[in-house]
Scaffold this motif. Sequence first.
Motif, PDB file in Angstrom:
ATOM      1  N   GLY A  51       0.806  -1.221   0.000  1.00 38.84           N
ATOM      2  CA  GLY A  51       0.000   0.000   0.000  1.00 38.84           C
ATOM      3  C   GLY A  51       0.835   1.265   0.000  1.00 38.84           C
ATOM      4  N   HIS A  52       1.881   1.289  -0.816  1.00 34.63           N
ATOM      5  CA  HIS A  52       2.752   2.469  -0.921  1.00 34.63           C
ATOM      6  C   HIS A  52       2.147   3.430  -1.939  1.00 34.63           C
ATOM      7  N   TYR A  53       1.497   4.467  -1.461  1.00 36.48           N
ATOM      8  CA  TYR A  53       0.873   5.485  -2.306  1.00 36.48           C
ATOM      9  C   TYR A  53       1.269   6.870  -1.798  1.00 36.48           C
ATOM     10  N   ASN A  54       1.364   7.827  -2.695  1.00 34.70           N
ATOM     11  CA  ASN A  54       1.434   9.235  -2.308  1.00 34.70           C
ATOM     12  C   ASN A  54       1.172  10.096  -3.535  1.00 34.70           C
ATOM     13  N   MET A  55       1.040  11.392  -3.319  1.00 38.37           N
ATOM     14  CA  MET A  55       0.804  12.334  -4.417  1.00 38.37           C
ATOM     15  C   MET A  55       2.076  13.113  -4.748  1.00 38.37           C
ATOM     16  N   ASP A  56       3.226  12.453  -4.581  1.00 36.39           N
ATOM     17  CA  ASP A  56       4.522  13.066  -4.859  1.00 36.39           C
ATOM     18  C   ASP A  56       5.044  12.614  -6.214  1.00 36.39           C
ATOM     19  N   ASN A  57       6.059  13.321  -6.698  1.00 34.16           N
ATOM     20  CA  ASN A  57       6.778  12.891  -7.895  1.00 34.16           C
ATOM     21  C   ASN A  57       8.227  13.328  -7.758  1.00 34.16           C
ATOM     22  N   VAL A  58       9.051  12.443  -7.226  1.00 34.61           N
ATOM     23  CA  VAL A  58      10.443  12.786  -6.941  1.00 34.61           C
ATOM     24  C   VAL A  58      11.257  13.018  -8.213  1.00 34.61           C
ATOM     25  N   VAL A  59      10.809  12.509  -9.355  1.00 32.70           N
ATOM     26  CA  VAL A  59      11.547  12.701 -10.608  1.00 32.70           C
ATOM     27  C   VAL A  59      11.301  14.098 -11.179  1.00 32.70           C
ATOM     28  N   THR A  60      10.049  14.494 -11.301  1.00 27.41           N
ATOM     29  CA  THR A  60       9.751  15.780 -11.944  1.00 27.41           C
ATOM     30  C   THR A  60       9.513  16.921 -10.961  1.00 27.41           C
ATOM     31  N   SER A  61       9.185  16.599  -9.699  1.00 28.72           N
ATOM     32  CA  SER A  61       8.924  17.646  -8.695  1.00 28.72           C
ATOM     33  C   SER A  61       9.597  17.303  -7.378  1.00 28.72           C
ATOM     34  N   PRO A  62      10.918  17.126  -7.377  1.00 32.76           N
ATOM     35  CA  PRO A  62      11.598  16.772  -6.128  1.00 32.76           C
ATOM     36  C   PRO A  62      11.422  17.858  -5.079  1.00 32.76           C
ATOM     37  N   SER A  83      15.061   4.551 -24.113  1.00 33.05           N
ATOM     38  CA  SER A  83      16.195   3.634 -23.985  1.00 33.05           C
ATOM     39  C   SER A  83      17.414   4.074 -24.779  1.00 33.05           C
ATOM     40  N   CYS A  84      17.520   5.382 -25.044  1.00 35.69           N
ATOM     41  CA  CYS A  84      18.694   5.938 -25.724  1.00 35.69           C
ATOM     42  C   CYS A  84      19.272   7.036 -24.832  1.00 35.69           C
ATOM     43  N   TRP A  85      20.381   6.746 -24.178  1.00 31.50           N
ATOM     44  CA  TRP A  85      20.957   7.638 -23.175  1.00 31.50           C
ATOM     45  C   TRP A  85      22.104   8.450 -23.773  1.00 31.50           C
ATOM     46  N   ASN A  86      22.263   9.707 -23.306  1.00 37.25           N
ATOM     47  CA  ASN A  86      23.313  10.564 -23.874  1.00 37.25           C
ATOM     48  C   ASN A  86      24.705  10.276 -23.315  1.00 37.25           C
ATOM     49  N   GLY A  87      24.804   9.362 -22.361  1.00 37.67           N
ATOM     50  CA  GLY A  87      26.104   8.986 -21.818  1.00 37.67           C
ATOM     51  C   GLY A  87      26.712   9.984 -20.865  1.00 37.67           C
ATOM     52  N   LEU A  88      25.968  11.028 -20.507  1.00 42.53           N
ATOM     53  CA  LEU A  88      26.539  12.106 -19.698  1.00 42.53           C
ATOM     54  C   LEU A  88      25.819  12.330 -18.370  1.00 42.53           C
ATOM     55  N   ALA A  89      24.508  12.379 -18.382  1.00 45.49           N
ATOM     56  CA  ALA A  89      23.757  12.842 -17.211  1.00 45.49           C
ATOM     57  C   ALA A  89      22.708  11.831 -16.775  1.00 45.49           C
ATOM     58  N   THR A  90      22.396  11.852 -15.486  1.00 41.14           N
ATOM     59  CA  THR A  90      21.326  11.007 -14.963  1.00 41.14           C
ATOM     60  C   THR A  90      19.979  11.733 -14.949  1.00 41.14           C
ATOM     61  N   ASP A  91      19.974  13.014 -15.265  1.00 36.54           N
ATOM     62  CA  ASP A  91      18.743  13.801 -15.330  1.00 36.54           C
ATOM     63  C   ASP A  91      19.018  15.024 -16.198  1.00 36.54           C
ATOM     64  N   SER A  92      17.974  15.770 -16.516  1.00 40.58           N
ATOM     65  CA  SER A  92      18.112  16.997 -17.299  1.00 40.58           C
ATOM     66  C   SER A  92      17.000  17.949 -16.868  1.00 40.58           C
ATOM     67  N   PRO A  93      17.096  19.230 -17.207  1.00 40.51           N
ATOM     68  CA  PRO A  93      16.100  20.196 -16.737  1.00 40.51           C
ATOM     69  C   PRO A  93      14.660  19.817 -17.065  1.00 40.51           C
ATOM     70  N   ASP A  94      14.429  19.245 -18.252  1.00 43.40           N
ATOM     71  CA  ASP A  94      13.065  18.845 -18.607  1.00 43.40           C
ATOM     72  C   ASP A  94      12.812  17.374 -18.296  1.00 43.40           C
ATOM     73  N   HIS A  95      13.808  16.696 -17.714  1.00 40.42           N
ATOM     74  CA  HIS A  95      13.725  15.291 -17.306  1.00 40.42           C
ATOM     75  C   HIS A  95      13.568  14.344 -18.506  1.00 40.42           C
ATOM     76  N   ARG A  96      13.848  14.840 -19.704  1.00 38.29           N
ATOM     77  CA  ARG A  96      13.697  14.015 -20.906  1.00 38.29           C
ATOM     78  C   ARG A  96      14.901  14.075 -21.847  1.00 38.29           C
ATOM     79  N   ALA A  97      15.589  15.206 -21.910  1.00 42.09           N
ATOM     80  CA  ALA A  97      16.621  15.401 -22.930  1.00 42.09           C
ATOM     81  C   ALA A  97      17.770  14.407 -22.803  1.00 42.09           C
ATOM     82  N   HIS A  98      18.058  13.928 -21.605  1.00 38.58           N
ATOM     83  CA  HIS A  98      19.192  13.024 -21.402  1.00 38.58           C
ATOM     84  C   HIS A  98      18.898  11.595 -21.827  1.00 38.58           C
ATOM     85  N   ALA A  99      17.617  11.265 -22.032  1.00 35.47           N
ATOM     86  CA  ALA A  99      17.226   9.909 -22.430  1.00 35.47           C
ATOM     87  C   ALA A  99      16.051  10.002 -23.391  1.00 35.47           C
ATOM     88  N   GLN A 100      16.227   9.502 -24.600  1.00 30.95           N
ATOM     89  CA  GLN A 100      15.210   9.640 -25.639  1.00 30.95           C
ATOM     90  C   GLN A 100      14.735   8.273 -26.113  1.00 30.95           C
TER      91      GLN A 100
END
Length: 332
Positions: free
Chosen positions: A82-93, A239-256
């Motif tokens: 029953g692990h639920y919450n209204m958080d989003n640590v990826v896009t709204s840490p 599943s296409c990673w830029n090889g540099l970062a684990t995240d990016s400002p829009d949370h998408r550019a580093h992995a396409q």
Amino acid sequence: MRIKLPFPNSPLFWGILPVTLGLIVILGVMTLGADRAATVSGAPADDKYVDIGTVVPTRAPAAGPDASTGSYTVDCGRNEQGHYNMDNVVTSPGVVNGAHHTHDYVGNLSTNALSTDRTLAAAETTCAGGDRSTYYWPVLRRLDRTGEAHKAGVGAHGNTGEAVTAASVRVEFRGNPVSSVVGMPRFLRLVTGDPVAATTDSANVRAQWGCSGYPDRFTRNYVRCPQGSGPTRTLDFPSCWNGLATDSPDHRAHAQFPAADGTCPRATFPVPQLRVTLTYELPEGTPFAVDSFPEQLRDPITDHAMFVNVMIGDRMAELVRCINEDRQCKAG
């Protein structure tokens, strides 16, 4: 309906008038009640649903000579805890309750808005083999039952109905039809889908609704499944990673996402493709909808999911070897 009344000076007029006014009031209350019931139910419009039999099957891209065709599955349970919450640590840490809808988790048991790489690495997990990664998505609700409005945000912001625990959750890492894959870095963050797609001209829609027993049929609409089959959600991650970062400002550019044939964009490298398949057991005809931001009106195209890789290096290396050696493996 048009009602013809006697002439106002007639005694009959004054006898019928109260009855007529009462009828009008009753009809108005009934109409208002029906409209209010439709709003409270949160049920999307009928045009948001399609019969699975009308959905055209899809074809996976053909594997080339250098393809990596293996797979690696991880049993992380079905969120029995029953692990639920209204958080989003990826896009709204750091923003507690920032999602305005409820997320359903498997894997890392500590994940919330305040999680850090350090806290995630130290937490307990529901996954076999010690995988502390976090996997989450908005809950699905059946609309013919009342949810628990005050429990972990369930039912908040117009997301009515009873949250449904998936009958099965399949977590699978897959290869690339063009080449071998390289390992994901630890703490890589990935997003699939677009939670605001209903109010934007989004190119990030990745919703794939289906029915159990129809593994090659996907649609962006909710599905009507035949008796003995239940709705599914197939969540494919970039599943296409830029090889540099684990995240990016829009949370998408580093992995396409790769092209239709599996080719990665320039300056990116293929990593194992994460696919999470959720299967629900609901009686035929049960109304259901996914949680969403209020203004998204629970549109099926807003389905989305998040992932944070917290696997240790040895486990990721084992996963990559399995996929590149074209084996079918399971964490244990």
